[in-house]
Design an enzyme around this catalytic site. Structure first.
Site: not given
Length: 559
Positions: A288, A235, A339, A450, A304, A61, A111
């Protein structure tokens, strides 16, 4: 912080800035030999003209061509090389092309629209996913009748197992392109939708994840969108910001588990590794983090899983289907790093992305698996400044700018690193090598944007030769559907791949390999250094080296 990234911070800053190059590179014979070897490999390259049993698409990405190049340098330096000469795993793929990323209504895309193109084979509008361009952003009633279906959906219909792996939330724009139809990419859960859209029959992305198709492997982030509002996170049980968000009271994970025999849900690395080794598991969901996964350098390796871990697990589970599989793998945090204007985060994510590609290539055969690597779009990211070969990609240009201050090789066209109307900061090499350092940008925006230039497509395996030239981005989905003899190419006329036991000796003969230069003990300093020049020019070389040392120590060099 992970061990390799500590090495990056502590080791590259000084040693590579004063690096030496192999003495053989001064001899034209070295370059002629390398070119002749590459030419010979190209002449021997033969397309694999069978169909593909397995289909894998790796999506970096925001991984524009400048990001690929910078990642190559970084990964090479982490491996102890100078950097740019060391190939990435994706560099070894024998076929490549350029992809035009614009969407129907935007010259620079997002995206969501791009995911629809490379996953479904149809270009569409900004912020919409899995719909034709007849649909309108945020207008629920334009959804129905304008749905388009992904290659993954078609692979499932054909009897293959299918999977989605991402370092973002699994409901994010890129991964959801494999299964969703939505006029708003931000409708992650029902709490994110307006009441009018719910009344009109539109469904949130998390609901569509478990209802639109039976996905065998789902690995990434996005726990909070799957559980009723207020459900404590396993978590972070004491963090009210990480609880479930669903207003309809549904437990989508439990609903998914109840639908499939041999299904398992996990939320940490230990559980993932354990379930991956269980041959009875044919459906595996691993979420996760409540939202997106952590950046790799911030990841707890015990808790992780890395993108490489998730990719390996997915390939192993999906490979249990004798009819083959379709797998989408996204390095989604490359984009987020850009970004934020933090090139360090973006590029270290890209290194992990390439490691996942490498692992998948080891676990599969190019005789029966078409693997494509591409990006959805680029970023306004660049690097320059005539830096010496071997210097850290995160370092400073060798000469100062017109204001007498140093500047980093990496810069952004826009972003949060804009310095305002005052003087530019006197950045040091130590600062610029920090993981949280925001690169200077020319234009102030909250989130760097982008880029609109073409991105690369890399391919290996059956029908990979169809990846060539400059293509529209939606062409990628058609190559994959055609190679797999999936709709609308079920009459593809391609023979099935040869039995693997008969082809193990030729499995990788069609891949163009790039020889990695091994630095010998006989080396010559970088061009213009003191040892490479005669006595008359040695003072100049020493001055250059002194200037580099001053930059490394934080003092401005004379321009």
């Amino acid at each position: 912080m992970q061990g390799p990234w500590v090495l990056l911070l502590l080791g590259l800053r000084l040693q590579l800035s004063l690096s030496v190059i192999p003495v053989e590179e001064e001899n034209p014979a070295f370059w002629n030999k390398k070119a002749a070897e590459a030419l010979d490999a190209a002449k021997k390259l033969q397309p694999i003209q069978t169909s593909a049993k397995n289909l894998i698409i790796f999506l970096g990405d925001g991984m524009g061509v400048p990001t690929v190049t910078a990642t190559r340098i970084l990964k090479g330096q982490l491996e102890g090389h100078l950097g740019p000469e060391t190939p990435l795993a994706m560099d070894r793929f024998p076929y490549m092309a350029l992809s035009k990323t614009y969407s129907v209504d935007r010259q620079v895309p997002d995206s969501a629209s791009t995911a629809t193109a490379y996953l479904c084979g149809v270009k569409t509008n900004y912020k919409t996913i899995g719909l034709s361009a007849a649909a309108r952003f945020d207008q629920c009633n334009t959804t129905f009748g304008n749905e388009v279906f992904s290659v993954m959906y078609r692979a499932k219909k054909a009897g293959k197992s299918v999977g989605v792996v991402t370092t973002t939330r699994v409901q994010h724009a890129s991964p959801s392109g494999t299964y969703v139809h939505t006029v708003n990419r931000n409708w992650y859960g029902d709490a994110d939708m307006p009441a009018s859209a719910l009344r009109e029959g539109c469904k949130d992305i998390a609901t569509q994840l478990i209802s639109n198709m039976d996905i065998n492997v789902i690995l990434g982030g996005g726990r909070k969108y799957m559980f009723p509002a207020g459900t404590p996170d396993p978590e972070y049980p004491n963090d009210a910001n990480e609880t479930g968000t669903r207003l309809d009271g549904r437990n989508l994970v439990q609903e998914w588990l109840s639908k499939h025999q041999g299904s398992q849900y996990v939320w940490n690395r230990e559980q993932l590794i354990q379930k991956a080794q269980d041959p009875s598991v044919t459906y595996l969901m691993g979420l996760f983090e409540p939202v997106d996964t952590k950046f790799d350098i911030q990841r707890d390796p015990l808790m992780d899983p890395s993108l490489k871990d998730m990719t390996e697990t997915a390939v192993k589970v999906l490979s249990r289907n004798p009819k083959g599989f379709y797998l989408f793998v996204e390095g989604g945090r490359i984009d987020r790093g850009h970004h934020l204007g933090t090139a360090y985060l973006a590029l270290t994510e890209a290194v992990m992305f390439d490691l996942a590609i490498e692992r998948a290539s080891q676990l599969t055969s190019e005789r029966d698996t078409l693997t494509i690597v591409t990006a959805d779009h680029s970023h306004v990211f660049s690097f320059g400044g005539y830096t010496l070969r071997g210097t850290s990609i995160f370092g400073l240009a060798p000469l100062n700018a017109l204001d007498g201050k140093p500047y980093t090789s990496i810069l952004y066209g826009n972003g949060p690193g804009y310095v305002g109307t005052g003087e530019r900061p006197n950045v040091t090499a130590a600062e610029s090598s920090g993981s949280s350092y925001r690169r200077q940008a020319a234009v102030p925006v909250k989130s760097e944007t982008h880029g609109g230039e073409d991105v690369a497509i890399f391919a290996r395996g059956p029908q990979a030769h169809l990846v060539h030239g400059v293509q529209e981005q939606n062409y990628i989905a058609h190559v994959m559907a055609s190679a797999g003899c999936l709709e609308p190419y079920t009459d593809c006329g391609l023979a099935p791949p040869a039995d693997e036991s008969q082809t193990t000796t030729t499995t990788r003969q069609t891949t163009i390999t790039t020889t990695t230069t091994t630095t010998t003990t006989t080396t010559t300093p970088v061009h213009n250094s003191a040892r490479s020049l005669g006595p008359a020019t040695a003072p100049l070389a020493l001055a250059l080296l002194a200037g580099m040392l001053m930059l490394l120590l934080g003092a401005p060099a004379e321009s």
